[in-house]
Design a protein around this motif. Structure first.
Motif, PDB file in Angstrom:
ATOM      1  N   TYR A  77       0.394  -1.376   0.457  1.00 32.44           N
ATOM      2  CA  TYR A  77      -0.064   0.106  -0.006  1.00 32.44           C
ATOM      3  C   TYR A  77       1.519   1.449   0.129  1.00 32.44           C
TER       4      TYR A  77
ATOM      5  N   LEU B 105      -2.427  -8.754   9.097  1.00 33.80           N
ATOM      6  CA  LEU B 105      -4.294  -9.003   8.091  1.00 33.80           C
ATOM      7  C   LEU B 105      -4.395  -9.891   8.855  1.00 33.80           C
TER       8      LEU B 105
ATOM      9  N   ALA C 209       0.062  -6.535   5.093  1.00 35.51           N
ATOM     10  CA  ALA C 209       0.471  -5.565   4.994  1.00 35.51           C
ATOM     11  C   ALA C 209       1.723  -4.496   4.994  1.00 35.51           C
TER      12      ALA C 209
ATOM     13  N   LEU D  94      -6.951  -3.734   6.258  1.00 37.37           N
ATOM     14  CA  LEU D  94      -5.585  -2.810   6.258  1.00 37.37           C
ATOM     15  C   LEU D  94      -6.566  -1.439   6.612  1.00 37.37           C
TER      16      LEU D  94
END
Length: 157
Positions: free
Chosen positions: A12, A76, A91, A149
């Protein structure tokens, strides 16, 4: 097939418009013409005693052809996909140019029953998506990773 396990990394990054995640479009002829529900967290199968975290990093490298980013990993958790496979994901914040991806390959008989074996990419493309775009494309069973997330990031995880 129950009992199969996969582990993966959901990259991310923060942008001016919010958080984006990196998803991989599944390769091979079965997924070629699909978009919705045909994208996945970069992941792959492992067999204990290999640790899921080690497998997630190994599979990221194998599937995308680039090393996984270093940095803190946000767990996660696990999900069970409709086919019974258990997927564990983390993540990791990072940036990656989709043009740099050099996917690994697999072989399968295609068309089925033809006796002809073809070589296909594990993933045929990767792309960054905001939350709505990611939710629309991600395999249904993995969508909960987006929710987890968002919660982790909102809580300062």
């Amino acid at each position: 097939m129950a009992g199969r396990r996969s582990a993966g990394l959901l990259l991310y990054r923060g942008t001016a418009t919010g958080v984006e995640v990196l998803l991989a479009h599944m390769g091979g002829p079965l997924w070629a013409r699909r978009d919705a529900g045909a994208w996945t967290v970069p992941k792959g199968e492992y067999v204990p005693p290999e640790e899921p975290w080690d497998a997630a990093r190994r599979e990221f490298q194998e599937e995308l052809g680039v090393p996984p980013p270093d940095g803190p990993a946000l767990p996660l958790g696990e999900i069970r996909q409709s086919g019974g496979k258990v997927v564990t994901a983390w993540a990791v914040e990072g940036d990656l140019d989709p043009e740099q991806v050099e996917p690994g390959t697999f072989e399968m008989e295609w068309p089925r029953g033809s006796g002809a074996v073809g070589t296909f990419p594990e993933v045929d493309r990767v792309a960054w998506f905001g939350p709505d775009g990611a939710r629309a494309r991600l395999v249904a069973g993995q969508r909960v990773f987006l929710d987890r997330l968002a919660v982790r990031l909102a809580s300062g995880a």
